[in-house]
Design a protein around this motif. Sequence first.
Motif, PDB file in Angstrom:
ATOM      1  N   SER A  26       0.803  -1.345   0.237  1.00  0.00           N
ATOM      2  CA  SER A  26      -0.007  -0.186  -0.071  1.00  0.00           C
ATOM      3  C   SER A  26       1.038   1.267  -0.027  1.00  0.00           C
ATOM      4  O   SER A  26       0.584   2.217  -0.893  1.00  0.00           O
ATOM      5  N   GLY A  27       2.218   1.283   0.627  1.00  0.00           N
ATOM      6  CA  GLY A  27       3.041   2.449   0.694  1.00  0.00           C
ATOM      7  C   GLY A  27       3.598   2.897  -0.687  1.00  0.00           C
ATOM      8  O   GLY A  27       3.675   3.919  -1.149  1.00  0.00           O
ATOM      9  N   LEU A  28       3.587   1.748  -1.609  1.00  0.00           N
ATOM     10  CA  LEU A  28       4.129   1.819  -2.907  1.00  0.00           C
ATOM     11  C   LEU A  28       3.271   2.530  -3.541  1.00  0.00           C
ATOM     12  O   LEU A  28       3.668   3.488  -4.521  1.00  0.00           O
ATOM     13  N   PHE A  29       1.870   2.421  -3.490  1.00  0.00           N
ATOM     14  CA  PHE A  29       0.842   3.104  -4.182  1.00  0.00           C
ATOM     15  C   PHE A  29       0.822   4.430  -3.819  1.00  0.00           C
ATOM     16  O   PHE A  29       0.738   5.447  -4.528  1.00  0.00           O
ATOM     17  N   SER A  30       0.845   4.684  -2.452  1.00  0.00           N
ATOM     18  CA  SER A  30       0.743   6.156  -1.999  1.00  0.00           C
ATOM     19  C   SER A  30       1.939   6.941  -2.318  1.00  0.00           C
ATOM     20  O   SER A  30       1.881   8.057  -2.674  1.00  0.00           O
ATOM     21  N   ARG A  31       3.116   6.385  -2.285  1.00  0.00           N
ATOM     22  CA  ARG A  31       4.335   7.325  -2.571  1.00  0.00           C
ATOM     23  C   ARG A  31       4.121   7.776  -4.048  1.00  0.00           C
ATOM     24  O   ARG A  31       4.854   8.617  -4.309  1.00  0.00           O
ATOM     25  N   GLY A  33       1.293   8.329  -5.721  1.00  0.00           N
ATOM     26  CA  GLY A  33       0.004   9.073  -5.999  1.00  0.00           C
ATOM     27  C   GLY A  33      -1.043   8.221  -6.619  1.00  0.00           C
ATOM     28  O   GLY A  33      -1.734   8.822  -7.134  1.00  0.00           O
ATOM     29  N   TYR A  34      -0.705   6.949  -6.612  1.00  0.00           N
ATOM     30  CA  TYR A  34      -1.910   5.809  -7.230  1.00  0.00           C
ATOM     31  C   TYR A  34      -2.909   5.751  -6.097  1.00  0.00           C
ATOM     32  O   TYR A  34      -2.659   5.283  -4.980  1.00  0.00           O
ATOM     33  N   ASN A  35      -4.219   5.936  -6.296  1.00  0.00           N
ATOM     34  CA  ASN A  35      -5.186   5.439  -5.467  1.00  0.00           C
ATOM     35  C   ASN A  35      -5.770   4.109  -5.643  1.00  0.00           C
ATOM     36  O   ASN A  35      -5.720   3.600  -6.768  1.00  0.00           O
ATOM     37  N   ILE A  36      -5.897   3.339  -4.455  1.00  0.00           N
ATOM     38  CA  ILE A  36      -6.326   1.912  -4.525  1.00  0.00           C
ATOM     39  C   ILE A  36      -8.013   2.013  -4.624  1.00  0.00           C
ATOM     40  O   ILE A  36      -8.334   2.527  -3.298  1.00  0.00           O
ATOM     41  N   ASP A  37      -8.631   1.610  -5.356  1.00  0.00           N
ATOM     42  CA  ASP A  37     -10.212   1.651  -5.502  1.00  0.00           C
ATOM     43  C   ASP A  37     -10.820   0.524  -4.249  1.00  0.00           C
ATOM     44  O   ASP A  37     -11.619   0.751  -3.797  1.00  0.00           O
ATOM     45  N   GLN A  65       3.352   0.867 -15.052  1.00  0.00           N
ATOM     46  CA  GLN A  65       4.198   1.321 -13.750  1.00  0.00           C
ATOM     47  C   GLN A  65       4.036   0.442 -12.332  1.00  0.00           C
ATOM     48  O   GLN A  65       4.984   0.235 -11.627  1.00  0.00           O
ATOM     49  N   ILE A  66       2.637   0.645 -12.130  1.00  0.00           N
ATOM     50  CA  ILE A  66       2.261  -0.203 -10.945  1.00  0.00           C
ATOM     51  C   ILE A  66       2.930  -1.762 -10.867  1.00  0.00           C
ATOM     52  O   ILE A  66       3.484  -2.306 -10.042  1.00  0.00           O
TER      53      ILE A  66
END
Length: 168
Positions: A26-31, A33-37, A65-66
Amino acid sequence: MLNSMEEKYVLSVLVENHAGVLSRVSGLFSRRGYNIDSLTVCETSDPAKSRMTIVVRGDEHILDQIEKQLSKLVEVISIEHCKPSETCQREMALIKVKAGGPNRAVILETCNIFRAHIVDVAAESLIVEATGSEDKISSLIRLLEPYGILELLKSGLTAMDRGAKVME
C-alpha cells in the motif's frame, strides 16, 4: 467518474505471508500518488502465501508502472492482470435496510430476485448479504435505497482465473 482515458484494472498479487507486506504494497501506491479503489487480502491454501486483489484506475502506462514497481518488492511472488473475460470477479455486501411494516415483504422479494440472503432480522430492519458482480451489487443497493439503507459494507472485489489455470 472515469475520464475517457482511465480504465479500471484488477491485479491479483501473490505475496509472502508475513508482517509488513500489506504496508509495503500500500505504501508503494501512496508514494507514487496512485489510489487503490479496493484491496482484499487473504491467506491462500499455503499459509506461507497471501493473495491480494487490488483494483486501481488509470491508463495502460499507470498499470505498467504499478506492475513494475510491485515486481521489485522482494515479497511479491507473482502478479496477474485479471481481465474480466478470463476471470470470475465477485464482491460481497452487507446491507442493513429499514424493513418495518408493509415494506418488509417487498424487500424480501427484491432480495430473493437477487439471490441475496437475509442474515439478521430485527423488528425494524434486516441485514442482507449479497454476492456477485459489482453491477449486481450496485443494482440491489439502488433498489433498496428508497426503503432506507441504515448501513452498507462492501468487501471489495476478488478475482480468480477461470478454468484450470492456477496462480503460482
